[in-house]
Design an enzyme around this catalytic site. Structure first.
Site, PDB file in Angstrom:
ATOM      1  N   GLY C 150       1.935  -9.573   5.297  1.00 15.85           N
ATOM      2  CA  GLY C 150       0.921  -8.609   4.904  1.00 15.85           C
ATOM      3  C   GLY C 150      -0.260  -8.642   5.861  1.00 15.85           C
ATOM      4  O   GLY C 150      -0.409  -9.573   6.671  1.00 15.85           O
ATOM      5  N   CYS C 151      -1.102  -7.620   5.781  1.00 14.53           N
ATOM      6  CA  CYS C 151      -2.214  -7.491   6.723  1.00 14.53           C
ATOM      7  C   CYS C 151      -3.313  -8.511   6.433  1.00 14.53           C
ATOM      8  O   CYS C 151      -3.764  -9.224   7.331  1.00 14.53           O
ATOM      9  CB  CYS C 151      -2.755  -6.070   6.699  1.00 14.53           C
ATOM     10  SG  CYS C 151      -3.042  -5.409   5.044  1.00 14.53           S
TER      11      CYS C 151
END
Lengths: 346, 346, 346, 346
Positions: C150-151
Site C-alpha cells: 500500500g501507499c
C-alpha cells in the site's frame, strides 16, 4: 556517435530547471556548464531536489569563453541576456538557442518599445530563425541562432495555422483568449506570485497590451501573407503548468469546408501536434510535462465562427521542450529524441 | 415587522447550501422548510457542518401544501423541478424564485430543445420576470414568479449592458469567453467532477453550444432592441468558486467615447455592480462569497476592440445572492439586506 | 532479448493508467492486454488522452485464458479481484503482481475482517511475497505472486526501517501521521471526491482505524522481530499526487547515535530511496511522477523524539512504479528499467 | 452607545486585511486609523479590492500620539513591533492587542532566543494576558494588554485542554502534528511562497524546532499544573486558509472514560468551540472565514491513544477573529459581536 555538448545559461528559473530535466535523459547530449550568477557555487540539486543524483555539480559563473566550448548554448535567462552573449558565441562557432524574447521580433524598433531596452546586437536579428518547427523546420536545420517562441504564441499560432494557410477565415479581428498557469510568471520573489494571491482565484492581465501580441501578429501575418489584426488577452490560472488558448475567427463563407479534415491533414506528419477527434475539448493535463500541442477545432452552433482550443505545457512545448526539439533539428538528430515522455495524468 | 417566511426546495446542492448561508443571517427572514427528496430526515447541518448550530433540523419531503404557507419559495433544484410546483404555489398566493432555468427563456420551443424536456407550465412563462435587477428592478418588484439568471449570463450581460444600451458596439459577432469554478457543475457524484480530474488542469467545454448561449442572446437582444449574434465558450477552472467573463466587442467607430465614464455613470447607483478604476483587472477572489459583480473596461492598444472583464461569485451573484436580492426587491426590503458580507481575501 | 509480455487487468483506474504510462516507455516490455469490464471496446486513449498514439487499442474483457499468455499480469483492480484470477494464472505459469490488497496480510482472518469479504484463495497467501524491494528483494526475485504494498505502508515502512532494524527506538506507541493526495481515493464517481468537496480544505479521515494500519503493523513487527504497537492517522490533501508521512518514535536512550549516518548507510545502495541532507524537509513534488522515496531524519530540539519525514508519489512508488520495480526484479532486469524519469518540478 | 474606537497598525498583511474585513461589519466599532509604513498614502481598497467602498481612505504613518486616541490598538505587525509602541499607548490609557508574538511567552529569555531580538519592554510581559478566551476569559476582561495566541497554539491547546484539565493523559511525549495553509506565511515577497513552489505539493517544515513549540508548551504546562513535554511538527498545505492539528496522547489508564462526553461538557458554553459528533472528521473548510474551532475526539482501535483533530481558520480564530473576540471581552460587548458569519462552503 559523439554526444552533443550543451550548456545552459540561467539554470535557476523554471524554464532552466525544465530544460535540465529534459536534457538529463536525452540520449545524445552531454551537459557541460549550468550557470547562474546568483547561485554560483551552490549545487544544482540543492535548489531542485528532483535533480538529486543527476546534477549535483555547482552552478558556475557564465563565461563566454567556456560556454563557447559547447556545441550549443541555451539561454533560459530574462530578456536582454542572450543578445549580449550571442555575437561572441556565434563567432566561435557555437550555436545559440534563446528561450527568451531577444530575437523573436524582426522589427527591432518595435522590440525596443515592447521590451523597454536597446537591442545589443540588432545586426543578428535578421539571421535569427523563429524556432517553431511546424513552420520553420528547414530554416531551423540550418540556423546558428534560434529564437525560441513564446508560450502563448506557440499555442495560438499552431491553433490558427491551418485556417490561415488555407485562407478560410477573416484575418481582421481575430480574438485570442489565452490562459496560463503561474509558472509562466517565473521564479522571482514577488507578492503577486504568492500562492495566497493566486490560489482559488482567476483574472485577466495585461489587457491593454501584452508582449506576445506583436509576436503572434508578426507570425500570423507571415503565414497569411498580409497584415493580420487581432486582440489578445492573457489570463492567470490557479495552477502551475499549462496554457490553453481559445481562438475565435470568422469564416469567410459558410461553405461546407471540413475543418476537422483540414486540421488532421495539416498536422498528419507532425510528431508533436495532435489534432483531437471531432467534438473534443483538450485538457492542459493531457500535455503536462510533454512537448505536445493538442488541438480541437469546432464550429459552434454551425455558425460562422470557428473556434479552436489549443493546449500546451508552457514549460515544455512553450519553452524548454521546444528548445530541445529545435536543437534536435539543428543537429540532425531524431526530432523526438529526449522528448518521448508520456504526460502525467492525473 | 414580521419576518418574511421562506422555504428552500432542494437544499442539498451548492446553490441550496449557499442560499441557507445567506438566509441564516438575513435580518428580515424566517426559514420554514428546507426540503430534499434524497436526504429526508437527515439534519441539514450533518451534511453541511458550516451550518451546525444554525440549521440542525432535518430536511423534509417537498410538499406543495406546506411550502405554500411560506411567503416565497426558492427552488435550488435541477432544471425541470420548479415548473412542476409553480402553478400550485402561485395560486395559493405564494411567490416563487427559481434558481434553475425553467423560466429563463421566453421562447418555450427553444427552451424545450436546449433542456431536452417538455415544459410543464408554458402558460406561466410569459409572466415570469428575468431576475436581473440591473435591468428589471421594477418588474421584479411586482413579480410573482422570478427566473433567477444563470451565472454566465449574469457576468456577461452586466459587462456588456452599458455598451449595448449606448449603441456603441457592433452586435454581430460578439465573443464571450467564460471561465467558471467547478462548483458550477453541482454536487452530483461523477467522475468528471473529481478533484483528480479537475485539479491542476484547464479546458474549454461545450464549445458546440451551451444552454446559457440562448439565454445571453435573448437578453442582449432585448437590451439592444434588435437580434444580437454571439459566440460563447465556457471553460472549467481548477478552483471552486468564481466566474470571469472576458467580453470582446468591436466599436462602431473610433470616436473618443470615454468608456470608463460610460460604465461608471451607468452603474453609479447600483449597490452590487462595481466598476473598477481604469486599467484594472478584477480578480474572482475579490467577490468570493459576496453579491458583487466587479467590472473593468479596456480598449487594447487603442484599437477598435473594447474588452470587458467581469467577475462574480457564481454561487452568489450568479445564483443564491441574486435570488436573495430579488426577494428583497419583491418584498420591498432594503435591496442589500442580508447581502452585506465582505469578500474573503485571501 | 525477447520482450517480457505483460497484461494489465483494470486499466481504467489511476493506478492502471499510471502503470500504462510507465510500461509505455519500458525498454523490455510488450503490453498484451489491457482489460476493463466497464469500458470494453472503448479505446484506452479515448479515456486517457495522455496515451493517444500509444495505446489506441480497445479495452478488452478480462479472460484468464488470454491473460495467461502473458509472462506477468498486473492487477490494478479493486480489492478482491486478483484473488479470483491468481490460482488459474499461476497454474499456467504466469506470474501475478497485485496492486490491491488481496495478498498483503499474512493473517487471513484479519484480512477478512478489515476488507469485509471472504478470501478466495487463502492457500496462496503464504506464498505471496510482500513486494517492498528494500526489504524483500531476494524473495521477490523468486516469487510467482507479489503483493504490491500500500501507499501509506511504503512511505511509513521505508522511513522507520533503519531505526527499527538498528533497534534504536521504543516500538510501543509509534505515531504515523500520513497525508495523501486525492488520487489515492481512486477514480470512482462520488460526491466525496468532487473538487468542490476537497479543494482548499484538509481533514483527517479513518481515525478509528484504516486498512493500512494492520499492514504497517505486520511489516514493522517483522522488521523488529517482535510485536510493534502504533497509531496511524491518514489525512486528505487538497492536491492530486503525493504522500508525506511524518513518523514519530522515541529513542531508547539519549546516546549520541548519528541518525543521519545510519540512514545514509542503510540506503546507500538503494536506487529508489534518497536520504536527504541533514536538516532537509522533503517535498512531495520532488518525487512527482517518479519511483523515489525521499527521506529526512530529525531529532527536534535535541530531545528524545526522532522524527522522520518520508515522501513518495502514491501512484508510483506507492503503486504502479513499485509494481514495475518488482517486475524488473522478478525477471532479472535492471531494477531501474523504465523508471528513470525525472520528477516534474515545478 | 458610543462605538469603540479602534486602530489597526500594519494593515497590509493577511491578518491585517482579515481584521479589517471583520471590523467593517462589527456593530459596535469605529475604525480610526489604518497604518502601514510601506504603503502610506495609498488607499486601503486599492490594495485589497474586497474592501472597495468600505475602506477607501489611505494608509497612514503609524504615530503613537494619534493611535492613542483610539480605545484599543490592534498590532497586525511582524514580531517586534508592538513592544515598541505598547508602553506609550498603555500609558495614555489605550489598550493593546498584539496579534504577533511579542507578549506570548512569559519567559523573556526564552522569547529572546526564539525570536532573535532583545525585548523592548520586558517589564510589561508579566502584565500581558494570553488571549485565549477559553482559558483566560476573566483575565482578558480586565486586561490592558493582550497577547493574541498563535495559530498552531490555538488549535492545539483547544484540542488538548479537556484531556489535560481532566488529567487523563500522559503529559510526557505529546505529539502535535500541525498543518497550515500558506496564508500563515504572510504577504511578503519570496520565492518560497510562490504558487509554483507550493501548489500541488506538501512538506513538513521547521522540524528541528518552531517558535510555536515553547508557546504551546507553556500553555499546556499551565493547564496541567506541571511541565509537559511534546514534539510539534508543522506542515505546509497547498491551500490558503485553514489549520488542522492532529493531537496524539496516551491515556493514563484504559478505563471507560467517555471522552466524547468530556469534550462536549467542557465546551458546552463556549460560543466558538464546536465539539463534533462522535466519529466525525472536521474539515478546515467548515470554519473558513469564521471564528470557530471544530474538534473531534477519537480512540483509534480502542487502544490507549486518544487522537484529537482540531480545525480553525488560521486568519480568524488563529489571528484576527480571536483578536476581535478578545476586544469584545475587554469592552464587555457580546462576545460574538461581529463574529457571526457562516463559513463559506464549498
Amino acid at each position: 556517435m559523439d554526444r552533443i555538448r550543451v550548456s545552459v545559461v540561467g539554470g535557476t528559473g523554471y524554464t532552466g530547471v525544465e530544460l535540465l530535466r529534459l536534457l538529463a535523459r536525452h540520449p545524445f547530449v552531454q551537459v557541460d556548464h549550468i550557470t547562474s550568477r546568483g547561485e554560483v557555487g551552490k549545487s544544482v540539486s540543492s535548489l531542485f531536489p528532483n535533480l538529486r543524483g543527476i546534477y549535483d555539480e555547482p552552478f558556475s559563473e557564465p563565461d563566454a569563453e567556456k560556454l563557447a566550448e559547447s556545441d550549443v548554448v541555451f539561454f533560459a535567462t530574462p530578456n536582454g541576456t542572450a543578445m549580449r552573449y550571442a555575437p561572441q558565441l556565434l563567432q566561435k562557432g557555437c550555436r545559440v538557442i534563446d528561450l527568451a524574447a531577444d530575437f523573436r521580433l524582426t522589427d527591432v524598433e518595435s522590440w525596443q518599445q515592447w521590451y523597454g531596452m536597446q537591442h545589443a546586437c540588432a545586426e543578428l536579428v535578421p539571421e535569427a530563425v523563429y524556432g517553431l518547427p511546424e513552420i520553420n523546420r528547414e530554416k531551423i536545420a540550418g540556423a546558428r541562432l534560434v529564437a525560441n517562441p513564446g508560450c502563448y504564441p506557440t499555442s495560438s499560432i499552431l491553433g490558427l495555422l491551418p485556417l490561415l494557410q488555407a485562407g478560410l477565415v477573416v484575418t481582421d479581428g481575430l480574438v485570442i483568449d489565452g490562459k496560463s498557469g503561474v509558472s509562466g510568471a517565473g521564479r522571482g520573489a514577488s507578492v503577486a506570485g504568492l500562492m495566497s494571491e493566486n490560489g482559488e482565484s482567476f483574472k485577466a492581465y495585461a489587457i491593454p497590451g501584452h508582449r506576445h501580441q506583436p509576436e503572434i501578429c508578426q507570425l500570423l501575418s507571415q503565414i497569411s501573407g498580409h497584415p493580420v489584426s487581432l486582440v489578445f488577452v492573457p489570463h492567470l490560472l490557479p495552477m502551475i503548468r499549462g496554457i490553453e488558448a481559445t481562438l475565435y475567427a470568422r469564416l469567410k463563407d459558410h461553405s461546407e469546408q471540413d475543418l476537422q479534415a483540414l486540421f488532421e491533414q495539416h498536422y498528419a506528419d507532425e510528431p508533436f501536434v495532435d489534432v483531437m477527434p471531432a467534438g473534443s475539448h483538450p485538457e492542459t493535463r493531457s500535455v503536462r510535462g510533454v512537448n505536445h500541442c493538442r488541438i480541437a477545432v469546432h464550429r459552434p452552433l454551425d455558425g460562422d465562427f470557428v473556434v479552436v482550443s489549443s493546449v500546451i505545457d508552457n514549460l515544455v512545448k512553450g519553452a524548454a521542450g521546444q528548445a530541445v526539439q529545435n536543437m534536435n533539428i539543428m543537429f540532425a538528430l531524431d526530432e523526438t529524441a529526449g522528448l518521448q515522455q508520456v504526460a502525467l495524468l492525473p
